[in-house]
Design an enzyme around this catalytic site. Sequence first.
Site: not given
Lengths: 137, 466
Positions: B98, B392, B465, B205, B370, B389, B95
């Site tokens: 991404c 995990g 999602k 989102l 986040s 990122h 990807d």
Amino acid sequence: MEKYIFIDDLTSDVLFEAFGRDLKGLFENAAEAMFSVICQLDRVGHKESRAVEVSGRDEKDLMLSWLQELIALVDTEGMFFSRFSVEEISPTKLKAVIYGEETDPAKGETVVKGVTYHKFMVEKVGGVWKARVSLDI
Amino acid sequence: MKEKIKKLNDYEWLLPKGSRDRMNVDAKIIANKKILDMIEDDAVQQLTNVTTLPGVVEPVIGLPDMHWGYGLPMGAVGAFDAEDGIISAGLCGFDINCGINLIRTNLTIKEVRPKIKELIQALFNAVPCGVGAKGKLRLSPSELDEVLLHGMDWAIKEGYSTKDDKAATEEHGCMDGADPSKISDLAKKRGAPQLGTLGAGNHFLEVQEVTDVFEDSGPWGVREPGQIMIMVHCGSRGLGHQVATDYLKIQEQAVKKYNIWLPDPQLSCAPANSQEGHDFFDAMRAAVNYSFTNRAVMTKWIRETFEHVFGRTWEDMDMKTVYALAHNIVKLEEHTVNGEKRKLYVHRKGATRSFPGQAVLIAGSMGTSSYLLKGTEVAMAKTFGSSAHGAGRAMSRHAAIKKFWGSKVKEDLEKQGIIAQSTHPKVLSEEAPQAYKDIEAVIDSVHGSGISLKVARLAPVGVAKG
């Protein structure tokens, strides 16, 4: 003989083993295993069909080409597939007819991004063909 | 392999050259002890595999969100000399680009909470998501080539994006040197109808609430607890997947042609200065531009949805892009190695660029926070300017589906005040928060090691999602 089994080995991805008494069965079952990751097989009909033809250097490369072709067809045809009929097969060439219907996200599972080379193998053991495939999802 | 790891300090762990055969350089893991204990031995083995490749520059880096991935672990960085090294489709990942966009608002949780169900449903309707979802755009072949070549400049020209969005995007939303002719017709056929679609799996989102501000974010405009933010995570869709698939095959042959020894066939690569290497880099940059544009197009639809739900213009709600960045990417960058400036192909797979002062976005799992952070000089010195990122994964998707019921996950999230909307329940079970590592431990690792520093914590309020 089971058609395929999933193995809880990969943290981020999906690993399955598919089986077949012959190459025809092996390739049909591997395709079904992969589409059980992409969509809800029991909810996807088989009204429409598409002809598929792929080639490879050997059985292993042929399997890679077959699964990669099927992943691409979900996007290019806008279809989920639930039945796979391999009509002709040799270690380097395959002709098949696959059956399915228009995609509907409610009948989807997840996007398969690619077939990885991790632990990838196709071999005949004790008269049974076996493929091990890991998918990036 | 983990028994060979040596502690350097509370956040850095060394796998010295010689831990296995053929290692050309050391590998290093950035993690606190809690995270280190969770990392699979196979993932550590994969890190050492990369140390065997030609032209690799010390060290190969494992980040705190590191977990097993095909080839290179997710959450890792491999840098290679631009002259004598390799460039690898396998190390970049399927990807391509991404990544994450963070959009701010001046709305507060008090204004949004009463409308959150309506808002999430409206976002879910406005942004096509899920496997097989049909995109709203139909690009002609020439339009697609413009996207591949010009990235967000195309989005600005067509009215989807703004100059401010572009300025707040890594590479300003367009990598120079992209060459659409290096991308197969099949990849283009897959990508043409998918621009402006979210995809499925771990892509999301999310509407978020600022819960903590650790330092003044300045022009990023993240001011105080209760402020509403929007985070979008997705990639280059079928186009990027096909580019990766095509070049894995091409580089599989290049490995034989140039006689490169590989410990794992997924590490397919080509010499950086070979035709196969150049072609991949040119194609990858085009896929990167597609992905930046994909998220820019969705940003417009997100703004329109907020306008509809809250009855104000997006400008009035201050819905500017804080930052937009890439996770899976290869960049040609200059880094100082042992006092010498060198051009390197830096492969970041599940890793974020963390250059000094730049925004770093680390996404939590579905029910967890986040973070907005900022890049540092420490990252330049220790990780080729890179950070983590995400949380995990700690559990495979298959295991998570067997362990968690989607409807129960949704119910548990609602008890925490988080509204989740998905195309089907199973996506919620495979993305259950318990299937991921503790994001707080990941953040402690990046902040404690100094590779990026906390600016704000963002808690989920609602998520859509595929």
